[in-house]
Design an enzyme around this catalytic site. Structure first.
Site, PDB file in Angstrom:
ATOM      1  N   GLU A   1       1.859   6.263  -7.118  1.00 46.21           N
ATOM      2  CA  GLU A   1       0.790   7.135  -7.591  1.00 46.21           C
ATOM      3  C   GLU A   1       1.173   8.602  -7.454  1.00 46.21           C
ATOM      4  OE1 GLU A   1      -2.883   6.073  -5.691  1.00 46.21           O
ATOM      5  OE2 GLU A   1      -3.230   4.419  -7.079  1.00 46.21           O
TER       6      GLU A   1
ATOM      7  N   GLU B   1       0.832  -1.212   0.000  1.00 48.68           N
ATOM      8  CA  GLU B   1       0.000   0.000   0.000  1.00 48.68           C
ATOM      9  C   GLU B   1       0.866   1.262   0.000  1.00 48.68           C
ATOM     10  OE1 GLU B   1      -2.983   0.991  -0.482  1.00 48.68           O
ATOM     11  OE2 GLU B   1      -4.171  -0.832  -0.320  1.00 48.68           O
TER      12      GLU B   1
END
Length: 147
Positions: A93, A86
């Protein structure tokens, strides 16, 4: 929107802007930067919070089921792998968004989708690990026989 205007959009404190591009001068500072990344993920990433909560539930379930130390270690490593994925997904991102800004680019989509896919695979693996470790003692606890 250009990359330079994107960079200007994020306000920084004077101290942060002076040290943002420097190598950490000591180990304590490196740990502080790492902790800042974790805090950022907890505050801003819904999926990180979901995985963190599920991991805490899994650890509590392990305590309740009195799993063995080696099984607990496997569970901790598995939870950590999902959380690490994560964090890596969030980092990727952010870098992609910094690069392409508000514009669409097919390669940016591929990079983001692949990173999300990596998180998904690690979460599914964690689910399988949980099933292998927790299901037998759960069935015993519930007095359900296995054929």
């Amino acid at each position: 929107m250009s990359i330079s205007s994107n960079l200007q959009a994020a306000p920084k404190s004077k101290k942060e802007s002076k040290t943002a591009w420097q190598v950490a001068p000591d180990l304590f500072t490196s740990f502080r930067y790492a902790w800042a990344g974790i805090v950022y993920a907890v505050r801003t990433q819904r999926n990180f919070r979901i995985h963190l909560a599920i991991g805490l539930v899994a650890l509590c379930l392990g305590i309740l089921l009195h799993i063995q130390a080696i099984e607990a270690a496997v569970v901790v490593v598995t939870i950590s792998a999902v959380l690490v994925m994560e964090l890596m997904n969030t980092a990727l991102e952010s870098v992609v968004d910094l690069t392409v800004g508000q514009t669409y680019h097919e390669l940016a989509k591929i990079a983001k989708d692949c990173a999300a896919g990596a998180v998904f695979i690690s979460a599914m693996a964690a689910l399988l690990v949980a099933m292998f470790i927790y299901l037998p003692p759960l069935l015993v606890l519930l007095n359900v026989g296995i054929a």
